[in-house]
Design an enzyme around this catalytic site. Structure first.
Site, mmCIF file in Angstrom:
data_model
loop_
_atom_site.group_PDB
_atom_site.id
_atom_site.type_symbol
_atom_site.label_atom_id
_atom_site.label_comp_id
_atom_site.label_asym_id
_atom_site.label_seq_id
_atom_site.Cartn_x
_atom_site.Cartn_y
_atom_site.Cartn_z
ATOM 1 N N TYR A 1 -9.592 17.590 1.915
ATOM 2 C CA TYR A 1 -9.649 16.598 2.998
ATOM 3 C C TYR A 1 -10.772 16.937 3.971
ATOM 4 C CZ TYR A 1 -5.083 14.733 1.525
ATOM 5 O OH TYR A 1 -4.035 14.173 0.826
ATOM 6 N N SER B 1 0.930 6.837 0.591
ATOM 7 C CA SER B 1 0.583 5.426 0.770
ATOM 8 C C SER B 1 1.823 4.544 0.855
ATOM 9 C CB SER B 1 -0.337 4.933 -0.354
ATOM 10 O OG SER B 1 -0.942 3.699 -0.010
ATOM 11 N N PRO B 2 2.726 4.847 1.789
ATOM 12 C CA PRO B 2 3.973 4.079 1.887
ATOM 13 C C PRO B 2 3.764 2.615 2.258
ATOM 14 C CG PRO B 2 3.715 5.511 3.786
ATOM 15 C CD PRO B 2 2.655 5.908 2.814
ATOM 16 N N LEU B 3 2.604 2.278 2.834
ATOM 17 C CA LEU B 3 2.299 0.880 3.169
ATOM 18 C C LEU B 3 1.320 0.275 2.165
ATOM 19 C CD1 LEU B 3 2.008 0.993 7.074
ATOM 20 C CD2 LEU B 3 4.039 0.821 5.624
#
Length: 329
Positions: free
Chosen positions: A53, A215-217
């Site tokens: 990251y 990436s829950p959305l």
């Protein structure tokens, strides 16, 4: 904040996981530190990152930001269950060298020491394999992990983006060696992307792994993207834009937003709350760029979705069904 055990371990973690991928590329260090302070104040004790990251020329920058936050003291490190990942090549662009990536014992040893230095800590609580390594046998991987556990550099090992059969393979090899094996799987899972329910989540449950959805959305698709587009002119990007470009996909998202509007619910909060009802899920990863986004995610922990709403969500975004019936019958 609510807490649960991480898989079959005795480790207690918050039902929301603070994702840090935006720290550095999109959120500067000062704001990143403020978000981590706010998360800790709210009871979030599970922080997730990865050695890569920061991306591009700034690989490792996110771990450095977290390390600088730990260095401020105030029991920050002691209160956090720290998770990071290994797999990607950390060399600068154009300077890749053999054995500087993936899951060989050599690279695992090199990568964990580099992460510890950037994170300014003496141990990593959950060390995750960011991807499967088709070239390295699990016997070698577990040998390397066992050494790190004995040295006190890591406590647990987890996987990310593993198919179900690799979760089974990894833990069968671990059991044969007397190693503890994987305790978590971090996978793409949300209302709009439910393929993990076929193989990955059942395998995780059978082997005692906690499921940590990323990436829950679904790239913003489930966060009220159409309403934001209409009210504020904000155009969807990435995965959300691809879904909305399809007529059927746009109609599906519109039905989702209409259902939640009917019940007075905010889409992003409802999408997170739905994941918290799913079997096997430890907690979704939320990756706030701002303090306001963190506050919205926190409200999801207390949100109780009615049976009517849950049924409606299943009608709009039906899951694949159990395996093997989903593809065999």
């Amino acid at each position: 904040m609510k807490y649960t055990q991480l898989g079959r371990t005795g480790l207690k973690v918050s039902r929301l996981v603070l994702g840090t991928m935006n720290f550095g590329p999109q959120t500067d260090e000062a704001d990143s530190h403020a978000i981590m302070d706010a998360a800790l104040d709210a009871g979030i004790n599970f922080f997730d990152t990865a050695n890569v990251y920061g991306w591009g020329e700034n690989k490792g920058r996110t771990e450095e930001i977290i390390g600088n936050w730990f260095a401020q003291g105030g029991d920050r490190r002691d209160k956090v269950v720290l998770a990071t990942k290994v797999y990607s090549n950390m060399a600068a662009e154009g300077e890749a060298w053999p054995n500087h990536d993936k899951l060989s014992a050599l690279n695992i040893r090199r990568a964990v020491d580099a992460s510890l230095k950037r994170l300014r800590t003496d141990h990593i609580d959950l060390y995750q394999f960011h991807h499967i390594d088709r070239a390295t046998p699990f016997d070698e991987i577990w040998q390397a992990v066992d050494v790190l556990v004995q040295q006190g550099k890591i406590l647990y090992a987890g996987s990310s983006n593993f198919p179900g059969y690799k979760i089974a393979q990894a833990n069968e090899v671990a059991a044969r060696r007397g190693s503890y094996g994987l305790v978590s799987e971090q996978c793409l899972y949300n209302l709009a992307e439910r393929r993990a329910e076929m193989e990955v989540i059942p395998a995780a449950q059978d082997y005692g792994l906690g499921v940590i959805p990323w990436s829950p959305l679904n790239g913003g698709l489930l966060g009220g993207v159409i309403k934001k587009e209409v009210e504020g002119g904000r155009r969807a990007t990435g995965r959300a834009a691809d879904a909305l470009a399809d007529t059927a996909g746009r109609a599906q998202v519109q039905a989702y937003e209409d259902l939640l509007d009917k019940h007075g619910l905010e889409p992003g909060e409802a999408a997170l709350a739905w994941l918290l009802t799913r079997p096997g899920v430890t907690g979704p990863i939320v990756g706030p760029r701002t303090a306001e986004q963190l506050e919205s995610a926190l409200r999801a922990v207390e949100l109780e979705l009615s049976a009517e709403v849950l049924s409606g969500l299943d009608e709009i975004f039906p899951g694949p069904g159990p395996s093997p019936e989903a593809f065999a019958w």
